[in-house]
Motif scaffolding. Structure first.
Motif, short mmCIF file in Angstrom:
data_model
loop_
_atom_site.label_atom_id
_atom_site.label_comp_id
_atom_site.label_asym_id
_atom_site.label_seq_id
_atom_site.Cartn_x
_atom_site.Cartn_y
_atom_site.Cartn_z
N LEU A 169 -3.59 7.46 0.92
CA LEU A 169 -3.34 6.21 1.38
C LEU A 169 -4.78 5.49 1.58
O LEU A 169 -4.87 4.46 1.26
CB LEU A 169 -2.76 6.35 2.75
N GLY A 170 -5.78 6.40 2.15
CA GLY A 170 -7.07 5.76 2.00
C GLY A 170 -7.63 5.49 0.59
O GLY A 170 -8.28 4.39 0.60
N TYR A 171 -7.23 6.32 -0.23
CA TYR A 171 -7.78 6.13 -1.63
C TYR A 171 -7.27 4.84 -2.46
O TYR A 171 -7.94 4.01 -2.86
CB TYR A 171 -7.40 7.17 -2.68
N ILE A 177 2.75 1.07 0.10
CA ILE A 177 4.07 0.93 1.08
C ILE A 177 4.94 2.40 0.86
O ILE A 177 5.34 2.86 1.65
CB ILE A 177 4.81 -0.06 0.46
N LEU A 178 5.10 2.83 -0.66
CA LEU A 178 5.70 4.08 -0.34
C LEU A 178 5.01 5.25 0.22
O LEU A 178 5.73 6.12 0.72
CB LEU A 178 5.85 4.42 -1.95
N ILE A 179 3.83 5.22 0.00
CA ILE A 179 2.91 6.27 0.89
C ILE A 179 3.30 6.26 2.27
O ILE A 179 3.65 7.50 3.01
CB ILE A 179 1.73 6.38 0.33
N ILE A 180 3.50 5.22 2.93
CA ILE A 180 3.59 5.02 4.39
C ILE A 180 4.96 5.52 4.55
O ILE A 180 5.42 6.10 5.52
CB ILE A 180 3.27 3.48 4.68
N LEU A 181 5.84 5.00 3.91
CA LEU A 181 7.38 5.44 4.06
C LEU A 181 7.42 6.91 3.92
O LEU A 181 8.26 7.60 4.65
CB LEU A 181 8.35 4.68 3.12
N LEU A 232 11.87 9.55 -2.11
CA LEU A 232 10.65 8.72 -2.13
C LEU A 232 9.48 9.43 -2.92
O LEU A 232 8.79 8.87 -3.75
CB LEU A 232 10.16 8.62 -0.65
N LEU A 233 9.65 10.94 -2.90
CA LEU A 233 8.54 11.61 -3.61
C LEU A 233 8.75 11.20 -4.98
O LEU A 233 7.69 11.13 -5.88
CB LEU A 233 9.13 13.14 -3.29
N LYS A 234 9.94 11.13 -5.67
CA LYS A 234 10.21 10.91 -7.01
C LYS A 234 9.66 9.58 -7.38
O LYS A 234 9.06 9.29 -8.54
CB LYS A 234 11.71 11.22 -7.45
N PHE A 235 9.64 8.56 -6.62
CA PHE A 235 9.18 7.22 -6.87
C PHE A 235 7.86 7.04 -6.76
O PHE A 235 6.98 6.29 -7.31
CB PHE A 235 10.07 6.15 -5.97
N ASP A 236 7.01 8.05 -5.77
CA ASP A 236 5.84 7.90 -5.51
C ASP A 236 4.96 8.35 -7.05
O ASP A 236 4.09 7.81 -7.17
CB ASP A 236 5.31 9.09 -4.42
#
Length: 361
Positions: free
Chosen positions: A270-272, A305-309, A203-207
């Motif tokens: 996420l807020g940003y 979505i990625l940040i939430i995951l 997930l970090l890499k796709f973020d």
């Protein structure tokens, strides 16, 4: 001794694609990258050569935005294909099944984006033609007809490759399962923790890619930015890279305070992105985002979505701290890696000792 060590190092750098399915997966992604990058580069070249000597773009904010939309889109997609290829190499090297599956999903995202770019580029070219911003000689007058077949071919190629990637990914899943068994052992709970760790790292890499894609479009195409906003956005790129690197480091080292700090930063990000998503459609502001409204929305939604995951998986990984996974992730300093690997394979190849009595977990 030195020469044998160097030879061993060279072998270890290529061993990850020594199997049939690893070669197939890397080969399919490499062919896709080669063809699609070539097509995108051709489209970019055709667009650049079709530009006229129109000088009014500086006084026309919307037209100036259209000038920058197509080169930015094409550059972003070229980077996307190359980044997927890099992550493919990384996933096969680490035998990360989750990352392989993530690459299949990311490829589908590229399919959607390349389909969106067809209409986006058509719209931009149409506006530029109506403003007489393109060359009027017969050879370049209808640049859209020249590049349209290539733009249509790109998502078609990605669709076919995505199907092939899905099938090969299933074969790699079966292949990597045995390697994970040898690395982690037969302990189901430990394998589950390792899987959760793999999910988090993937997930970090796709973020990184989706954050960068959003930021580049915002900086280059979106109009009406203040100098402060632009400066903060540029500064956010290296800061984000540092956060993602520290996130992986703290999780691998099981540093709870560091992971908690990273999670707080995730909530800030996420807020940003929620703020930016609202801004894209806010009256009085949405005009500045018009050139990339759909693309920027897609990037923002997927990034959210990625940040939430990522936040969820960060908490899951933190709950696994102290359960023994760290010993499998961090090699002791000064250890002989080849010897360690050999010993770990030998130990895990042995049948586990059965408990003398039944236990209930």
């Amino acid at each position: 001794m030195a020469s044998s060590g160097a030879a061993s190092s060279r072998r270890s750098n290529t061993d990850f694609i020594s199997t049939k399915w690893a070669k197939a997966f890397f080969g399919v992604v490499a062919v896709q990258a080669l063809i699609c990058v070539a097509f995108e580069a051709y489209v970019f070249g055709q667009f650049q050569t079709s530009l006229g000597s129109y000088q009014g773009a500086a006084d026309n904010v919307d037209l100036d935005s259209q000038y920058r939309t197509i080169p930015t889109f094409l550059a972003l997609f070229i980077f996307g294909f190359l980044y997927v290829l890099l992550l493919t190499w990384d996933a096969l090297r680490l035998k990360n099944t989750i990352q392989v599956i993530g690459l299949c999903i990311a490829n589908l995202a590229l399919l959607v984006y390349t389909a969106l770019q067809i209409d986006q580029i058509n719209s931009s070219i149409d506006k530029l033609q109506r403003a007489n911003a393109l060359k009027q000689d017969p050879a370049n007058k209808d640049v859209w007809e020249t590049i349209r077949p290539f733009l249509i071919a790109i998502p078609a190629i990605i669709g076919v490759v995505s199907l092939a990637m899905g099938y090969i990914a299933y074969q790699l899943y079966r292949e990597f399962a045995w390697d994970i068994l040898k690395q982690i052992g037969a302990d189901y709970r430990m394998k589950k923790r390792f899987l959760q760790y793999q999910v988090y790292i993937a997930l970090l890499k796709f973020d990184f890619f989706f954050f960068l894609g959003f930021t580049v479009q915002f900086l280059v195409i979106v109009t009406g930015k203040t100098d402060v906003e632009k400066g903060l956005t540029i500064a956010a790129i290296p800061i984000t890279i540092a956060i993602l690197l520290f996130a992986a480091f703290f999780t691998q080292r099981e540093t709870k305070a560091g992971v908690c700090l990273v999670i707080l930063l995730y909530f800030g990000a996420l807020g940003y992105f929620f703020f930016k998503l609202v801004r894209i459609y806010q009256p009085g502001r949405k005009e500045h985002y018009q050139a990339v409204q759909r693309s920027l929305t897609a990037f923002a939604v997927l990034t959210i979505i990625l940040i939430i995951l990522t936040i969820i998986n960060a908490f899951i990984c933190m709950s696994n701290f102290g359960a023994g996974l760290k010993a499998h992730l961090v090699k002791p300093k000064g250890s002989d890696l080849e010897k360690d690997d050999l010993n770990s394979y030998q130990m895990n190849d042995q049948k586990p000792t059965l408990p003398s009595r039944m236990t209930i977990d």
